[in-house]
Design a protein around this motif. Structure first.
Motif, PDB file in Angstrom:
ATOM      1  N   PHE A 119       0.832  -1.203   0.000  1.00  0.00           N
ATOM      2  CA  PHE A 119       0.000   0.000   0.000  1.00  0.00           C
ATOM      3  C   PHE A 119       0.865   1.251   0.000  1.00  0.00           C
ATOM      4  O   PHE A 119       0.648   2.175  -0.796  1.00  0.00           O
ATOM      5  CB  PHE A 119      -0.924  -0.007   1.224  1.00  0.00           C
ATOM      6  N   ARG A 120       1.841   1.312   0.894  1.00  0.00           N
ATOM      7  CA  ARG A 120       2.629   2.532   1.037  1.00  0.00           C
ATOM      8  C   ARG A 120       3.422   2.854  -0.221  1.00  0.00           C
ATOM      9  O   ARG A 120       3.508   4.024  -0.640  1.00  0.00           O
ATOM     10  CB  ARG A 120       3.585   2.404   2.224  1.00  0.00           C
ATOM     11  N   GLN A 121       4.021   1.846  -0.845  1.00  0.00           N
ATOM     12  CA  GLN A 121       4.835   2.112  -2.025  1.00  0.00           C
ATOM     13  C   GLN A 121       3.987   2.414  -3.254  1.00  0.00           C
ATOM     14  O   GLN A 121       4.344   3.270  -4.071  1.00  0.00           O
ATOM     15  CB  GLN A 121       5.772   0.931  -2.293  1.00  0.00           C
ATOM     16  N   ILE A 122       2.851   1.733  -3.395  1.00  0.00           N
ATOM     17  CA  ILE A 122       1.951   2.049  -4.508  1.00  0.00           C
ATOM     18  C   ILE A 122       1.376   3.445  -4.326  1.00  0.00           C
ATOM     19  O   ILE A 122       1.189   4.193  -5.298  1.00  0.00           O
ATOM     20  CB  ILE A 122       0.830   0.998  -4.609  1.00  0.00           C
ATOM     21  N   GLU A 123       1.114   3.827  -3.087  1.00  0.00           N
ATOM     22  CA  GLU A 123       0.618   5.170  -2.809  1.00  0.00           C
ATOM     23  C   GLU A 123       1.639   6.224  -3.209  1.00  0.00           C
ATOM     24  O   GLU A 123       1.280   7.304  -3.689  1.00  0.00           O
ATOM     25  CB  GLU A 123       0.275   5.294  -1.323  1.00  0.00           C
ATOM     26  N   ARG A 124       2.923   5.932  -3.016  1.00  0.00           N
ATOM     27  CA  ARG A 124       3.963   6.869  -3.443  1.00  0.00           C
ATOM     28  C   ARG A 124       3.903   7.111  -4.947  1.00  0.00           C
ATOM     29  O   ARG A 124       4.133   8.227  -5.424  1.00  0.00           O
ATOM     30  CB  ARG A 124       5.348   6.324  -3.082  1.00  0.00           C
ATOM     31  N   LEU A 125       3.564   6.066  -5.694  1.00  0.00           N
ATOM     32  CA  LEU A 125       3.532   6.187  -7.149  1.00  0.00           C
ATOM     33  C   LEU A 125       2.218   6.769  -7.666  1.00  0.00           C
ATOM     34  O   LEU A 125       2.218   7.613  -8.565  1.00  0.00           O
ATOM     35  CB  LEU A 125       3.748   4.812  -7.789  1.00  0.00           C
ATOM     36  N   GLY A 126       1.097   6.290  -7.123  1.00  0.00           N
ATOM     37  CA  GLY A 126      -0.191   6.647  -7.717  1.00  0.00           C
ATOM     38  C   GLY A 126      -1.205   7.284  -6.802  1.00  0.00           C
ATOM     39  O   GLY A 126      -2.329   7.552  -7.227  1.00  0.00           O
ATOM     40  N   GLY A 127      -0.864   7.507  -5.539  1.00  0.00           N
ATOM     41  CA  GLY A 127      -1.805   8.120  -4.630  1.00  0.00           C
ATOM     42  C   GLY A 127      -2.638   7.105  -3.866  1.00  0.00           C
ATOM     43  O   GLY A 127      -2.593   5.900  -4.121  1.00  0.00           O
ATOM     44  N   SER A 128      -3.433   7.595  -2.922  1.00  0.00           N
ATOM     45  CA  SER A 128      -4.180   6.727  -2.009  1.00  0.00           C
ATOM     46  C   SER A 128      -5.232   5.881  -2.713  1.00  0.00           C
ATOM     47  O   SER A 128      -5.392   4.693  -2.406  1.00  0.00           O
ATOM     48  CB  SER A 128      -4.850   7.578  -0.925  1.00  0.00           C
ATOM     49  N   TRP A 129      -5.981   6.476  -3.654  1.00  0.00           N
ATOM     50  CA  TRP A 129      -7.037   5.712  -4.318  1.00  0.00           C
ATOM     51  C   TRP A 129      -6.459   4.555  -5.120  1.00  0.00           C
ATOM     52  O   TRP A 129      -7.010   3.443  -5.109  1.00  0.00           O
ATOM     53  CB  TRP A 129      -7.876   6.615  -5.214  1.00  0.00           C
ATOM     54  N   THR A 130      -5.371   4.805  -5.810  1.00  0.00           N
ATOM     55  CA  THR A 130      -4.725   3.739  -6.579  1.00  0.00           C
ATOM     56  C   THR A 130      -4.223   2.638  -5.652  1.00  0.00           C
ATOM     57  O   THR A 130      -4.388   1.444  -5.926  1.00  0.00           O
ATOM     58  CB  THR A 130      -3.549   4.306  -7.389  1.00  0.00           C
ATOM     59  N   ALA A 131      -3.617   3.034  -4.541  1.00  0.00           N
ATOM     60  CA  ALA A 131      -3.096   2.056  -3.592  1.00  0.00           C
ATOM     61  C   ALA A 131      -4.213   1.209  -3.004  1.00  0.00           C
ATOM     62  O   ALA A 131      -4.073  -0.016  -2.852  1.00  0.00           O
ATOM     63  CB  ALA A 131      -2.334   2.772  -2.478  1.00  0.00           C
ATOM     64  N   LEU A 132      -5.337   1.845  -2.674  1.00  0.00           N
ATOM     65  CA  LEU A 132      -6.455   1.108  -2.097  1.00  0.00           C
ATOM     66  C   LEU A 132      -7.027   0.117  -3.109  1.00  0.00           C
ATOM     67  O   LEU A 132      -7.329  -1.040  -2.764  1.00  0.00           O
ATOM     68  CB  LEU A 132      -7.540   2.082  -1.644  1.00  0.00           C
ATOM     69  N   LEU A 133      -7.157   0.548  -4.348  1.00  0.00           N
ATOM     70  CA  LEU A 133      -7.699  -0.328  -5.388  1.00  0.00           C
ATOM     71  C   LEU A 133      -6.761  -1.502  -5.674  1.00  0.00           C
ATOM     72  O   LEU A 133      -7.179  -2.668  -5.673  1.00  0.00           O
ATOM     73  CB  LEU A 133      -7.940   0.476  -6.668  1.00  0.00           C
ATOM     74  N   VAL A 134      -5.497  -1.206  -5.905  1.00  0.00           N
ATOM     75  CA  VAL A 134      -4.550  -2.253  -6.296  1.00  0.00           C
ATOM     76  C   VAL A 134      -4.343  -3.271  -5.174  1.00  0.00           C
ATOM     77  O   VAL A 134      -4.354  -4.481  -5.403  1.00  0.00           O
ATOM     78  CB  VAL A 134      -3.204  -1.626  -6.716  1.00  0.00           C
ATOM     79  N   THR A 135      -4.145  -2.793  -3.948  1.00  0.00           N
ATOM     80  CA  THR A 135      -3.913  -3.738  -2.847  1.00  0.00           C
ATOM     81  C   THR A 135      -5.160  -4.562  -2.546  1.00  0.00           C
ATOM     82  O   THR A 135      -5.051  -5.733  -2.159  1.00  0.00           O
ATOM     83  CB  THR A 135      -3.463  -3.006  -1.574  1.00  0.00           C
ATOM     84  N   SER A 136      -6.335  -3.980  -2.723  1.00  0.00           N
ATOM     85  CA  SER A 136      -7.567  -4.754  -2.508  1.00  0.00           C
ATOM     86  C   SER A 136      -7.680  -5.877  -3.525  1.00  0.00           C
ATOM     87  O   SER A 136      -8.027  -7.020  -3.178  1.00  0.00           O
ATOM     88  CB  SER A 136      -8.793  -3.835  -2.588  1.00  0.00           C
ATOM     89  N   VAL A 137      -7.379  -5.571  -4.783  1.00  0.00           N
ATOM     90  CA  VAL A 137      -7.437  -6.594  -5.834  1.00  0.00           C
ATOM     91  C   VAL A 137      -6.407  -7.693  -5.560  1.00  0.00           C
ATOM     92  O   VAL A 137      -6.714  -8.897  -5.653  1.00  0.00           O
ATOM     93  CB  VAL A 137      -7.201  -5.951  -7.216  1.00  0.00           C
ATOM     94  N   ILE A 138      -5.195  -7.310  -5.228  1.00  0.00           N
ATOM     95  CA  ILE A 138      -4.145  -8.306  -4.958  1.00  0.00           C
ATOM     96  C   ILE A 138      -4.501  -9.145  -3.740  1.00  0.00           C
ATOM     97  O   ILE A 138      -4.300 -10.367  -3.726  1.00  0.00           O
ATOM     98  CB  ILE A 138      -2.784  -7.614  -4.760  1.00  0.00           C
ATOM     99  N   PHE A 139      -5.048  -8.505  -2.704  1.00  0.00           N
ATOM    100  CA  PHE A 139      -5.415  -9.231  -1.487  1.00  0.00           C
ATOM    101  C   PHE A 139      -6.492 -10.265  -1.786  1.00  0.00           C
ATOM    102  O   PHE A 139      -6.447 -11.400  -1.285  1.00  0.00           O
ATOM    103  CB  PHE A 139      -5.895  -8.241  -0.423  1.00  0.00           C
ATOM    104  N   GLY A 140      -7.481  -9.898  -2.593  1.00  0.00           N
ATOM    105  CA  GLY A 140      -8.515 -10.854  -2.963  1.00  0.00           C
ATOM    106  C   GLY A 140      -7.968 -11.972  -3.826  1.00  0.00           C
ATOM    107  O   GLY A 140      -8.280 -13.151  -3.618  1.00  0.00           O
ATOM    108  N   ALA A 141      -7.118 -11.613  -4.795  1.00  0.00           N
ATOM    109  CA  ALA A 141      -6.540 -12.628  -5.687  1.00  0.00           C
ATOM    110  C   ALA A 141      -5.655 -13.608  -4.931  1.00  0.00           C
ATOM    111  O   ALA A 141      -5.564 -14.786  -5.302  1.00  0.00           O
ATOM    112  CB  ALA A 141      -5.745 -11.941  -6.793  1.00  0.00           C
ATOM    113  N   ALA A 142      -5.019 -13.141  -3.859  1.00  0.00           N
ATOM    114  CA  ALA A 142      -4.144 -14.015  -3.083  1.00  0.00           C
ATOM    115  C   ALA A 142      -4.914 -15.136  -2.399  1.00  0.00           C
ATOM    116  O   ALA A 142      -4.316 -16.156  -2.008  1.00  0.00           O
ATOM    117  CB  ALA A 142      -3.382 -13.199  -2.037  1.00  0.00           C
TER     118      ALA A 142
END
Length: 306
Positions: A164-187
Protein backbone atom coordinates in the motif's frame (compact mmCIF):
# COMPACT_ATOMS: atom_id res chain seq x y z
CA UNK A 1 38.64 52.18 7.13
CA UNK A 2 35.94 49.65 8.18
CA UNK A 3 37.41 46.26 9.01
CA UNK A 4 35.82 43.26 7.28
CA UNK A 5 36.21 39.54 7.79
CA UNK A 6 37.68 37.82 4.74
CA UNK A 7 35.75 34.99 3.16
CA UNK A 8 37.56 31.86 2.07
CA UNK A 9 37.52 31.82 -1.72
CA UNK A 10 37.12 28.05 -1.89
CA UNK A 11 34.16 27.80 0.51
CA UNK A 12 31.29 26.01 -1.29
CA UNK A 13 27.92 27.62 -1.60
CA UNK A 14 25.42 26.21 0.92
CA UNK A 15 23.27 24.63 -1.80
CA UNK A 16 26.24 22.71 -3.16
CA UNK A 17 26.99 20.90 0.10
CA UNK A 18 23.98 18.57 -0.24
CA UNK A 19 25.00 15.47 -2.16
CA UNK A 20 22.50 13.66 -4.32
CA UNK A 21 22.05 9.93 -3.67
CA UNK A 22 24.08 7.64 -5.89
CA UNK A 23 22.57 5.57 -8.68
CA UNK A 24 22.33 2.41 -6.55
CA UNK A 25 20.55 4.27 -3.77
CA UNK A 26 18.12 5.82 -6.25
CA UNK A 27 17.36 2.41 -7.73
CA UNK A 28 16.69 0.96 -4.28
CA UNK A 29 14.48 3.93 -3.37
CA UNK A 30 12.22 3.35 -6.38
CA UNK A 31 8.87 2.07 -4.98
CA UNK A 32 8.62 -1.02 -7.20
CA UNK A 33 12.15 -2.07 -6.28
CA UNK A 34 11.38 -1.66 -2.58
CA UNK A 35 8.27 -3.80 -3.04
CA UNK A 36 10.30 -6.64 -4.58
CA UNK A 37 13.09 -6.50 -2.02
CA UNK A 38 10.79 -6.28 1.00
CA UNK A 39 8.39 -8.96 -0.29
CA UNK A 40 11.19 -11.45 -0.90
CA UNK A 41 12.62 -10.87 2.58
CA UNK A 42 9.22 -11.12 4.29
CA UNK A 43 8.19 -14.32 2.51
CA UNK A 44 11.61 -15.87 3.15
CA UNK A 45 11.44 -15.08 6.86
CA UNK A 46 7.93 -16.44 7.33
CA UNK A 47 8.52 -19.54 5.20
CA UNK A 48 11.83 -20.32 6.89
CA UNK A 49 10.50 -19.91 10.41
CA UNK A 50 7.37 -21.91 9.61
CA UNK A 51 9.49 -24.82 8.38
CA UNK A 52 11.68 -24.70 11.47
CA UNK A 53 8.76 -24.52 13.89
CA UNK A 54 6.57 -27.17 12.23
CA UNK A 55 8.99 -29.58 10.52
CA UNK A 56 12.04 -29.36 12.78
CA UNK A 57 10.56 -28.58 16.20
CA UNK A 58 7.19 -30.20 15.59
CA UNK A 59 5.17 -27.21 16.80
CA UNK A 60 2.09 -28.14 14.80
CA UNK A 61 -0.50 -28.26 17.57
CA UNK A 62 -0.65 -27.38 21.24
CA UNK A 63 1.11 -24.46 22.92
CA UNK A 64 4.00 -24.76 20.47
CA UNK A 65 1.80 -23.65 17.57
CA UNK A 66 0.81 -20.52 19.49
CA UNK A 67 4.43 -19.82 20.42
CA UNK A 68 5.52 -20.29 16.80
CA UNK A 69 2.90 -17.84 15.60
CA UNK A 70 3.92 -15.33 18.24
CA UNK A 71 7.60 -15.60 17.29
CA UNK A 72 6.76 -15.06 13.62
CA UNK A 73 4.82 -11.95 14.65
CA UNK A 74 7.85 -10.72 16.59
CA UNK A 75 10.04 -11.42 13.56
CA UNK A 76 7.73 -9.27 11.42
CA UNK A 77 8.05 -6.37 13.84
CA UNK A 78 11.84 -6.71 13.89
CA UNK A 79 11.92 -6.93 10.10
CA UNK A 80 9.91 -3.71 9.85
CA UNK A 81 12.25 -1.89 12.20
CA UNK A 82 15.26 -2.96 10.13
CA UNK A 83 13.50 -2.27 6.83
CA UNK A 84 12.69 1.29 7.81
CA UNK A 85 16.19 1.95 9.11
CA UNK A 86 18.36 0.39 6.43
CA UNK A 87 16.22 0.29 3.28
CA UNK A 88 13.86 3.26 3.51
CA UNK A 89 16.22 5.14 5.84
CA UNK A 90 13.32 6.78 7.61
CA UNK A 91 12.07 6.78 11.22
CA UNK A 92 9.62 4.00 11.98
CA UNK A 93 6.20 5.56 12.36
CA UNK A 94 4.07 2.66 11.16
CA UNK A 95 5.06 0.28 13.98
CA UNK A 96 6.29 2.70 16.63
CA UNK A 97 5.54 1.33 20.09
CA UNK A 98 4.19 4.61 21.48
CA UNK A 99 0.40 4.31 21.35
CA UNK A 100 0.59 0.79 19.92
CA UNK A 101 -1.38 -0.85 22.76
CA UNK A 102 -4.30 1.55 22.30
CA UNK A 103 -4.53 1.08 18.53
CA UNK A 104 -3.97 -2.68 18.70
CA UNK A 105 -6.62 -3.00 21.39
CA UNK A 106 -9.07 -0.96 19.33
CA UNK A 107 -8.40 -3.18 16.35
CA UNK A 108 -8.92 -6.37 18.36
CA UNK A 109 -12.22 -5.07 19.69
CA UNK A 110 -13.33 -3.94 16.23
CA UNK A 111 -12.48 -7.28 14.62
CA UNK A 112 -14.30 -9.25 17.32
CA UNK A 113 -17.41 -7.07 17.30
CA UNK A 114 -17.60 -6.85 13.51
CA UNK A 115 -17.42 -10.59 12.99
CA UNK A 116 -19.86 -11.24 15.83
CA UNK A 117 -22.38 -8.83 14.32
CA UNK A 118 -22.08 -10.52 10.92
CA UNK A 119 -22.50 -13.96 12.49
CA UNK A 120 -25.53 -12.75 14.45
CA UNK A 121 -27.21 -11.44 11.31
CA UNK A 122 -26.62 -14.74 9.49
CA UNK A 123 -28.08 -16.56 12.51
CA UNK A 124 -31.17 -14.33 12.48
CA UNK A 125 -31.62 -15.16 8.80
CA UNK A 126 -31.50 -18.87 9.64
CA UNK A 127 -28.04 -19.65 8.29
CA UNK A 128 -26.13 -20.27 11.54
CA UNK A 129 -26.95 -22.35 14.61
CA UNK A 130 -25.22 -22.83 17.95
CA UNK A 131 -25.61 -26.42 19.18
CA UNK A 132 -23.49 -26.33 22.32
CA UNK A 133 -20.31 -25.22 24.06
CA UNK A 134 -17.02 -27.13 24.32
CA UNK A 135 -14.53 -27.19 27.15
CA UNK A 136 -11.84 -24.65 26.14
CA UNK A 137 -9.18 -27.29 26.89
CA UNK A 138 -10.61 -29.46 24.12
CA UNK A 139 -10.48 -26.76 21.47
CA UNK A 140 -7.89 -25.71 18.91
CA UNK A 141 -7.21 -22.44 20.71
CA UNK A 142 -3.41 -22.76 20.43
CA UNK A 143 -3.46 -23.45 16.70
CA UNK A 144 -6.04 -20.79 15.83
CA UNK A 145 -4.27 -18.27 18.05
CA UNK A 146 -0.97 -18.95 16.29
CA UNK A 147 -2.58 -18.43 12.90
CA UNK A 148 -4.11 -15.17 14.09
CA UNK A 149 -0.66 -13.91 15.12
CA UNK A 150 0.76 -14.82 11.71
CA UNK A 151 -2.07 -13.49 9.56
CA UNK A 152 -2.37 -10.27 11.53
CA UNK A 153 1.29 -9.31 11.27
CA UNK A 154 2.61 -11.05 8.15
CA UNK A 155 -0.25 -10.05 5.86
CA UNK A 156 -0.58 -6.52 7.16
CA UNK A 157 3.15 -5.79 7.00
CA UNK A 158 3.22 -7.13 3.44
CA UNK A 159 -0.03 -5.73 2.04
CA UNK A 160 -0.46 -2.48 3.91
CA UNK A 161 3.06 -1.75 5.17
CA UNK A 162 4.91 -2.50 1.94
CA UNK A 163 2.48 -2.71 -0.99
CA UNK A 164 0.00 0.00 0.00
CA UNK A 165 2.63 2.53 1.04
CA UNK A 166 4.84 2.11 -2.02
CA UNK A 167 1.95 2.05 -4.51
CA UNK A 168 0.62 5.17 -2.81
CA UNK A 169 3.96 6.87 -3.44
CA UNK A 170 3.53 6.19 -7.15
CA UNK A 171 -0.19 6.65 -7.72
CA UNK A 172 -1.80 8.12 -4.63
CA UNK A 173 -4.18 6.73 -2.01
CA UNK A 174 -7.04 5.71 -4.32
CA UNK A 175 -4.72 3.74 -6.58
CA UNK A 176 -3.10 2.06 -3.59
CA UNK A 177 -6.45 1.11 -2.10
CA UNK A 178 -7.70 -0.33 -5.39
CA UNK A 179 -4.55 -2.25 -6.30
CA UNK A 180 -3.91 -3.74 -2.85
CA UNK A 181 -7.57 -4.75 -2.51
CA UNK A 182 -7.44 -6.59 -5.83
CA UNK A 183 -4.14 -8.31 -4.96
CA UNK A 184 -5.42 -9.23 -1.49
CA UNK A 185 -8.51 -10.85 -2.96
CA UNK A 186 -6.54 -12.63 -5.69
CA UNK A 187 -4.14 -14.02 -3.08
CA UNK A 188 -7.04 -16.00 -1.58
CA UNK A 189 -8.24 -17.58 -4.84
CA UNK A 190 -5.89 -20.55 -4.38
CA UNK A 191 -7.24 -21.35 -0.91
CA UNK A 192 -9.27 -24.54 -0.46
CA UNK A 193 -12.93 -24.21 -1.45
CA UNK A 194 -12.28 -20.74 -2.83
CA UNK A 195 -14.39 -19.29 -5.62
CA UNK A 196 -14.30 -16.13 -7.65
CA UNK A 197 -17.09 -14.75 -5.48
CA UNK A 198 -15.06 -15.53 -2.34
CA UNK A 199 -12.04 -13.73 -3.81
CA UNK A 200 -14.17 -10.73 -4.76
CA UNK A 201 -15.72 -10.70 -1.29
CA UNK A 202 -12.27 -10.66 0.34
CA UNK A 203 -11.16 -7.96 -2.09
CA UNK A 204 -14.09 -5.66 -1.29
CA UNK A 205 -14.74 -6.27 2.40
CA UNK A 206 -11.22 -6.86 3.74
CA UNK A 207 -9.30 -4.82 1.18
CA UNK A 208 -11.25 -1.65 1.92
CA UNK A 209 -11.53 -2.27 5.67
CA UNK A 210 -7.85 -2.95 6.31
CA UNK A 211 -6.62 -0.37 3.82
CA UNK A 212 -8.83 2.27 5.42
CA UNK A 213 -7.62 1.25 8.90
CA UNK A 214 -4.07 1.98 7.80
CA UNK A 215 -5.03 5.26 6.12
CA UNK A 216 -6.90 6.45 9.21
CA UNK A 217 -3.92 6.05 11.55
CA UNK A 218 -1.01 5.87 9.09
CA UNK A 219 0.17 3.04 11.32
CA UNK A 220 -0.22 -0.75 11.15
CA UNK A 221 -1.42 -1.59 14.66
CA UNK A 222 -5.14 -0.97 14.06
CA UNK A 223 -5.17 -3.09 10.89
CA UNK A 224 -3.17 -5.86 12.61
CA UNK A 225 -5.67 -5.96 15.46
CA UNK A 226 -8.71 -6.10 13.17
CA UNK A 227 -7.19 -8.82 11.01
CA UNK A 228 -6.02 -11.01 13.90
CA UNK A 229 -9.27 -10.70 15.89
CA UNK A 230 -11.40 -11.33 12.78
CA UNK A 231 -9.60 -14.63 12.10
CA UNK A 232 -9.47 -15.73 15.75
CA UNK A 233 -13.14 -14.94 16.39
CA UNK A 234 -14.18 -16.69 13.20
CA UNK A 235 -12.11 -19.82 13.80
CA UNK A 236 -12.01 -20.32 17.56
CA UNK A 237 -15.17 -18.72 18.92
CA UNK A 238 -17.60 -19.68 16.15
CA UNK A 239 -15.80 -22.75 14.70
CA UNK A 240 -16.14 -21.39 11.16
CA UNK A 241 -13.58 -22.14 8.40
CA UNK A 242 -11.06 -19.32 8.00
CA UNK A 243 -10.59 -18.44 4.33
CA UNK A 244 -11.29 -21.97 3.12
CA UNK A 245 -9.41 -23.97 5.73
CA UNK A 246 -10.91 -26.82 7.68
CA UNK A 247 -13.46 -25.75 10.30
CA UNK A 248 -11.49 -25.55 13.57
CA UNK A 249 -12.65 -27.19 16.79
CA UNK A 250 -13.71 -23.96 18.43
CA UNK A 251 -15.46 -22.99 21.62
CA UNK A 252 -18.98 -23.10 20.19
CA UNK A 253 -20.39 -26.17 18.49
CA UNK A 254 -22.02 -24.64 15.43
CA UNK A 255 -23.68 -25.56 12.17
CA UNK A 256 -24.12 -23.54 9.00
CA UNK A 257 -27.30 -24.18 7.05
CA UNK A 258 -28.79 -22.62 3.98
CA UNK A 259 -27.42 -21.29 0.68
CA UNK A 260 -23.77 -20.40 0.18
CA UNK A 261 -24.58 -16.75 -0.48
CA UNK A 262 -25.80 -16.56 3.12
CA UNK A 263 -23.32 -18.83 4.95
CA UNK A 264 -20.26 -18.50 2.72
CA UNK A 265 -20.23 -22.26 2.18
CA UNK A 266 -17.08 -24.24 2.95
CA UNK A 267 -14.92 -21.14 2.44
CA UNK A 268 -16.38 -19.56 5.58
CA UNK A 269 -18.52 -16.60 6.47
CA UNK A 270 -16.09 -14.25 4.68
CA UNK A 271 -17.73 -15.35 1.41
CA UNK A 272 -21.21 -14.46 2.65
CA UNK A 273 -23.13 -11.55 1.20
CA UNK A 274 -23.85 -10.50 4.77
CA UNK A 275 -20.14 -10.30 5.54
CA UNK A 276 -19.48 -8.37 2.36
CA UNK A 277 -22.12 -5.77 3.21
CA UNK A 278 -21.25 -5.39 6.90
CA UNK A 279 -17.47 -5.33 6.53
CA UNK A 280 -17.61 -3.03 3.52
CA UNK A 281 -19.80 -0.58 5.42
CA UNK A 282 -17.32 -0.65 8.30
CA UNK A 283 -14.47 -0.08 5.86
CA UNK A 284 -16.25 2.84 4.20
CA UNK A 285 -16.83 4.35 7.63
CA UNK A 286 -13.11 4.22 8.42
CA UNK A 287 -12.35 5.56 4.95
CA UNK A 288 -14.71 8.51 5.52
CA UNK A 289 -12.96 9.28 8.80
CA UNK A 290 -9.59 9.12 7.04
CA UNK A 291 -10.80 11.56 4.38
CA UNK A 292 -12.07 13.94 7.06
CA UNK A 293 -8.63 13.80 8.66
CA UNK A 294 -7.20 14.71 5.26
CA UNK A 295 -5.24 11.47 5.05
CA UNK A 296 -5.82 11.05 1.32
CA UNK A 297 -2.51 11.50 -0.46
CA UNK A 298 -1.57 12.07 -4.05
CA UNK A 299 1.37 10.56 -5.86
CA UNK A 300 4.53 12.29 -4.66
CA UNK A 301 7.40 10.17 -5.93
CA UNK A 302 7.31 11.63 -9.41
CA UNK A 303 6.94 15.16 -8.10
CA UNK A 304 10.21 14.75 -6.24
CA UNK A 305 11.90 14.38 -9.59
CA UNK A 306 13.55 11.12 -8.66
Amino acid sequence: MEETTPTAPDAPAPELTTRKPGIIRRIIDFPLVLIVIASVIIITIVTGLSVVFTQVLGWVTGPGSLLGGFLIAVAMVLFWKGYKRWLEREPDREMAFAGAAKELGAGLACGFLLFSVMTGIVALLGGFEVLGVRNPVDTAIWYVGGLAFISGTFEEVLFRGVLFRQIERLGGSWTALLVTSVIFGAAHIQNPDASWFAAIAIMVEAGILLGAAYMLTRRLWLAIGIHAAWNFTQGWLYSIPVSGGDAPIGLLITRRVGPDWLTGGDFGLEASVVAMVCATCAGLTLLTLAIRREELRGAWYWRKGQ
